[in-house]
Design a protein around this motif. Structure first.
Motif, PDB file in Angstrom:
ATOM      1  N   VAL A 175     -12.660  50.658   7.963  1.00  0.00           N
ATOM      2  CA  VAL A 175     -13.875  50.950   7.584  1.00  0.00           C
ATOM      3  C   VAL A 175     -13.894  51.409   5.913  1.00  0.00           C
ATOM      4  O   VAL A 175     -13.219  52.528   6.144  1.00  0.00           O
ATOM      5  CB  VAL A 175     -14.798  51.636   8.427  1.00  0.00           C
ATOM      6  CG1 VAL A 175     -14.406  52.974   8.625  1.00  0.00           C
ATOM      7  CG2 VAL A 175     -16.075  51.911   7.816  1.00  0.00           C
ATOM      8  N   HIS A 176     -14.527  50.928   5.100  1.00  0.00           N
ATOM      9  CA  HIS A 176     -14.429  51.422   3.808  1.00  0.00           C
ATOM     10  C   HIS A 176     -15.396  52.537   3.684  1.00  0.00           C
ATOM     11  O   HIS A 176     -15.263  53.692   3.048  1.00  0.00           O
ATOM     12  CB  HIS A 176     -14.944  50.374   2.789  1.00  0.00           C
ATOM     13  CG  HIS A 176     -14.286  49.211   2.700  1.00  0.00           C
ATOM     14  ND1 HIS A 176     -12.693  49.276   2.441  1.00  0.00           N
ATOM     15  CD2 HIS A 176     -14.295  47.806   2.932  1.00  0.00           C
ATOM     16  CE1 HIS A 176     -12.120  48.087   2.454  1.00  0.00           C
ATOM     17  NE2 HIS A 176     -12.943  47.238   2.625  1.00  0.00           N
ATOM     18  N   ASP A 177     -16.546  52.422   4.413  1.00  0.00           N
ATOM     19  CA  ASP A 177     -17.759  53.716   3.955  1.00  0.00           C
ATOM     20  C   ASP A 177     -18.465  53.353   5.356  1.00  0.00           C
ATOM     21  O   ASP A 177     -19.278  52.527   5.379  1.00  0.00           O
ATOM     22  CB  ASP A 177     -18.459  53.731   3.009  1.00  0.00           C
ATOM     23  CG  ASP A 177     -19.405  54.841   2.736  1.00  0.00           C
ATOM     24  OD1 ASP A 177     -19.598  55.532   3.837  1.00  0.00           O
ATOM     25  OD2 ASP A 177     -19.871  55.146   1.592  1.00  0.00           O
ATOM     26  N   PRO A 178     -18.576  54.324   6.376  1.00  0.00           N
ATOM     27  CA  PRO A 178     -19.415  54.323   7.518  1.00  0.00           C
ATOM     28  C   PRO A 178     -20.986  54.084   7.163  1.00  0.00           C
ATOM     29  O   PRO A 178     -21.656  53.567   7.866  1.00  0.00           O
ATOM     30  CB  PRO A 178     -18.974  55.380   8.374  1.00  0.00           C
ATOM     31  CG  PRO A 178     -18.481  56.314   7.641  1.00  0.00           C
ATOM     32  CD  PRO A 178     -17.721  55.606   6.622  1.00  0.00           C
ATOM     33  N   ASN A 179     -21.257  54.830   6.052  1.00  0.00           N
ATOM     34  CA  ASN A 179     -22.558  54.844   5.603  1.00  0.00           C
ATOM     35  C   ASN A 179     -23.211  53.417   5.155  1.00  0.00           C
ATOM     36  O   ASN A 179     -24.509  53.192   5.250  1.00  0.00           O
ATOM     37  CB  ASN A 179     -22.761  55.798   4.480  1.00  0.00           C
ATOM     38  CG  ASN A 179     -22.412  57.294   4.997  1.00  0.00           C
ATOM     39  OD1 ASN A 179     -23.056  57.649   6.145  1.00  0.00           O
ATOM     40  ND2 ASN A 179     -22.329  58.189   4.225  1.00  0.00           N
ATOM     41  N   VAL A 180     -22.257  52.438   4.729  1.00  0.00           N
ATOM     42  CA  VAL A 180     -22.733  51.043   4.459  1.00  0.00           C
ATOM     43  C   VAL A 180     -23.326  50.574   5.859  1.00  0.00           C
ATOM     44  O   VAL A 180     -24.508  49.885   5.681  1.00  0.00           O
ATOM     45  CB  VAL A 180     -21.530  50.472   4.177  1.00  0.00           C
ATOM     46  CG1 VAL A 180     -21.866  48.910   3.852  1.00  0.00           C
ATOM     47  CG2 VAL A 180     -20.992  50.710   2.805  1.00  0.00           C
ATOM     48  N   CYS A 227     -27.346  48.183   7.606  1.00  0.00           N
ATOM     49  CA  CYS A 227     -27.252  46.991   8.853  1.00  0.00           C
ATOM     50  C   CYS A 227     -27.855  47.571   9.844  1.00  0.00           C
ATOM     51  O   CYS A 227     -28.727  47.054  10.545  1.00  0.00           O
ATOM     52  CB  CYS A 227     -25.878  46.684   9.149  1.00  0.00           C
ATOM     53  SG  CYS A 227     -24.942  46.002   7.830  1.00  0.00           S
ATOM     54  N   GLN A 228     -27.623  48.941  10.314  1.00  0.00           N
ATOM     55  CA  GLN A 228     -28.326  49.433  11.595  1.00  0.00           C
ATOM     56  C   GLN A 228     -29.903  49.348  11.558  1.00  0.00           C
ATOM     57  O   GLN A 228     -30.501  49.208  12.407  1.00  0.00           O
ATOM     58  CB  GLN A 228     -27.761  50.833  11.779  1.00  0.00           C
ATOM     59  CG  GLN A 228     -28.147  51.476  13.034  1.00  0.00           C
ATOM     60  CD  GLN A 228     -27.423  52.919  13.245  1.00  0.00           C
ATOM     61  OE1 GLN A 228     -27.431  53.452  12.194  1.00  0.00           O
ATOM     62  NE2 GLN A 228     -27.503  53.256  14.506  1.00  0.00           N
ATOM     63  N   PRO A 229     -30.360  49.883  10.421  1.00  0.00           N
ATOM     64  CA  PRO A 229     -32.063  50.005  10.318  1.00  0.00           C
ATOM     65  C   PRO A 229     -32.454  48.456  10.527  1.00  0.00           C
ATOM     66  O   PRO A 229     -33.566  48.562  11.040  1.00  0.00           O
ATOM     67  CB  PRO A 229     -32.338  50.436   8.780  1.00  0.00           C
ATOM     68  CG  PRO A 229     -30.767  51.283   8.405  1.00  0.00           C
ATOM     69  CD  PRO A 229     -29.725  50.525   9.078  1.00  0.00           C
ATOM     70  N   ILE A 230     -31.743  47.498  10.127  1.00  0.00           N
ATOM     71  CA  ILE A 230     -32.340  46.131  10.477  1.00  0.00           C
ATOM     72  C   ILE A 230     -32.411  45.826  11.972  1.00  0.00           C
ATOM     73  O   ILE A 230     -33.453  45.278  12.242  1.00  0.00           O
ATOM     74  CB  ILE A 230     -31.553  45.023   9.744  1.00  0.00           C
ATOM     75  CG1 ILE A 230     -31.517  45.471   8.188  1.00  0.00           C
ATOM     76  CG2 ILE A 230     -32.171  43.657  10.010  1.00  0.00           C
ATOM     77  CD1 ILE A 230     -32.647  45.572   7.447  1.00  0.00           C
ATOM     78  N   VAL A 231     -31.605  46.273  12.520  1.00  0.00           N
ATOM     79  CA  VAL A 231     -31.514  45.975  14.044  1.00  0.00           C
ATOM     80  C   VAL A 231     -32.742  47.003  14.686  1.00  0.00           C
ATOM     81  O   VAL A 231     -33.299  46.695  15.644  1.00  0.00           O
ATOM     82  CB  VAL A 231     -30.025  46.217  14.714  1.00  0.00           C
ATOM     83  CG1 VAL A 231     -30.301  46.249  16.207  1.00  0.00           C
ATOM     84  CG2 VAL A 231     -29.171  45.081  14.304  1.00  0.00           C
ATOM     85  N   GLU A 232     -32.336  48.147  14.438  1.00  0.00           N
ATOM     86  CA  GLU A 232     -33.714  48.982  14.885  1.00  0.00           C
ATOM     87  C   GLU A 232     -35.092  48.702  14.617  1.00  0.00           C
ATOM     88  O   GLU A 232     -35.847  48.747  15.408  1.00  0.00           O
ATOM     89  CB  GLU A 232     -33.172  50.627  14.472  1.00  0.00           C
ATOM     90  CG  GLU A 232     -31.984  50.982  14.768  1.00  0.00           C
ATOM     91  CD  GLU A 232     -31.726  52.494  14.400  1.00  0.00           C
ATOM     92  OE1 GLU A 232     -32.215  52.933  13.219  1.00  0.00           O
ATOM     93  OE2 GLU A 232     -30.913  53.176  14.720  1.00  0.00           O
ATOM     94  N   ALA A 233     -35.221  47.972  13.685  1.00  0.00           N
ATOM     95  CA  ALA A 233     -36.536  47.647  13.346  1.00  0.00           C
ATOM     96  C   ALA A 233     -37.040  46.387  13.823  1.00  0.00           C
ATOM     97  O   ALA A 233     -38.095  45.801  13.673  1.00  0.00           O
ATOM     98  CB  ALA A 233     -36.894  47.494  11.740  1.00  0.00           C
ATOM     99  N   GLY A 234     -35.844  45.775  14.712  1.00  0.00           N
ATOM    100  CA  GLY A 234     -36.280  44.383  15.247  1.00  0.00           C
ATOM    101  C   GLY A 234     -36.165  43.303  14.218  1.00  0.00           C
ATOM    102  O   GLY A 234     -36.617  42.286  14.655  1.00  0.00           O
ATOM    103  N   ARG A 235     -35.600  43.461  13.163  1.00  0.00           N
ATOM    104  CA  ARG A 235     -35.582  42.206  12.147  1.00  0.00           C
ATOM    105  C   ARG A 235     -34.362  41.411  12.552  1.00  0.00           C
ATOM    106  O   ARG A 235     -34.379  40.457  11.596  1.00  0.00           O
ATOM    107  CB  ARG A 235     -35.960  42.686  10.870  1.00  0.00           C
ATOM    108  CG  ARG A 235     -37.156  43.278  10.476  1.00  0.00           C
ATOM    109  CD  ARG A 235     -38.540  43.031  11.116  1.00  0.00           C
ATOM    110  NE  ARG A 235     -38.630  41.215  10.773  1.00  0.00           N
ATOM    111  CZ  ARG A 235     -39.535  40.597  10.964  1.00  0.00           C
ATOM    112  NH1 ARG A 235     -40.444  40.839  12.118  1.00  0.00           N
ATOM    113  NH2 ARG A 235     -39.788  39.512  10.545  1.00  0.00           N
ATOM    114  N   ALA A 236     -33.261  41.877  13.103  1.00  0.00           N
ATOM    115  CA  ALA A 236     -32.008  41.144  12.986  1.00  0.00           C
ATOM    116  C   ALA A 236     -31.947  39.974  14.129  1.00  0.00           C
ATOM    117  O   ALA A 236     -32.644  40.124  15.079  1.00  0.00           O
ATOM    118  CB  ALA A 236     -30.966  42.152  13.360  1.00  0.00           C
TER     119      ALA A 236
END
Length: 292
Positions: free
Chosen positions: A162-167, A172-181
């Motif tokens: 992992v280069h940077d876990p914040n990426v 990416c995580q916010p897209i899934v949490e918003a139901g848009r993935a």
């Protein structure tokens, strides 16, 4: 990049950053200076800057307009991410390019990510009220399920790669949490125009995005290749590849499959005009940019 037409589909790009980037010896662990310099002298001059000794590398988003959808493929590094050098690109070029194409964030129907690296997911999200939210509120974001799961695990400390876990946490995580993935596998197709193929190695489940219309085809190849040198030396994977041997295998299979065909190839990091065709040359290949 000028507009490329594939049947009823129009493809253009938004360039975030372009120009000399890295020296080849810093990009390719297998670099051989004698062999490499010979190749560079023969390649199209738009791919190398002799004055700096650096490869020309472009960061861009492809805009795909079908009769039914407006699609973005890969979204560069984005805004407000706090990245340090060398990824702290100015944001104005991407924003200006987006507006120049007459686009609005509400009008994007789909965002395809070939993989989930820092420079392919950045504009997925924006900072709003201290939270990361989808930049394109009406879009569905297409992620390969296992690619997403790999980076989810890596961000939690379960993978050494992992280069940077914040990426992942920002892009990416916010897209899934918003139901848009929409988490898919490589058999996914949006319709008979846009579909995926898996080319693993650069990341575990890197995908190419195929666009077909009226008997024509273009392939957004993501980071399956970073530079035209890799057509001359398909075994030269980059320092950024998760599994360099697997990346080389995927690249060679791809080059063998499409060499001599009319299929247009569009690697994200190739400089304008970007699109080109593959030609076989013994055990090697040539990349011919389409300039007319």
């Amino acid at each position: 990049m000028r507009q490329t037409n594939i049947g009823d589909v129009a493809i253009t790009s938004i360039i975030e950053r372009h120009g000399p980037w890295r020296k080849p010896e810093a990009m390719f662990p297998a670099w051989d200076p004698v062999v490499g310099r010979k190749h560079l002298a023969e390649l199209d001059p738009i791919v190398y800057d002799p004055a700096s000794g650096m490869l020309i590398v472009t960061y861009q988003t492809f805009v795909v307009r079908t009769p039914h959808h407006t699609i973005l493929v890969d979204t560069c590094t984005g805004e407000d991410k706090g990245y340090g050098p060398p990824m702290d690109f100015p944001k104005a070029p991407w924003l200006e390019g987006f507006r120049a194409l007459g686009l609005s964030v509400d009008a994007i129907d789909y965002v395809f990510c070939t993989h989930l690296h820092i420079d392919h997911t950045g504009w997925n999200t924006k900072l709003e009220g201290g939270r990361w939210v989808p930049t394109f509120p009406n879009a569905k974001y297409i992620f390969h399920r296992k690619e997403y799961e790999h980076w989810e695990k890596a961000a939690a400390g379960g993978s050494p790669y992992v280069h940077d876990p914040n990426v992942w946490r920002m892009n990416c995580q916010p897209i899934v949490e918003a139901g848009r993935a929409v988490l898919v596998d490589e058999t996914y197709s949006l319709d008979d125009t846009v579909f995926l193929s898996v080319t693993p190695g650069h990341t575990p489940h890197h995908c190419c995005v195929h666009i077909r219309s009226k008997g024509q085809e273009a392939i957004v190849a993501g980071d399956m290749m970073h530079h035209a040198l890799q057509c001359r030396e398909p075994d030269w994977s980059t320092i950024f590849c998760w599994d360099p041997k697997l990346a080389a295998q995927s690249r060679r299979r791809f080059l063998e499959k499409y060499a001599g065909s009319d299929t247009l190839v569009m690697p994200i990091h190739f400089p304008p005009p970007t699109a080109g065709r593959i030609e076989a040359d013994g055990s090697r290949f040539r990349y011919r940019f389409v300039k007319d």
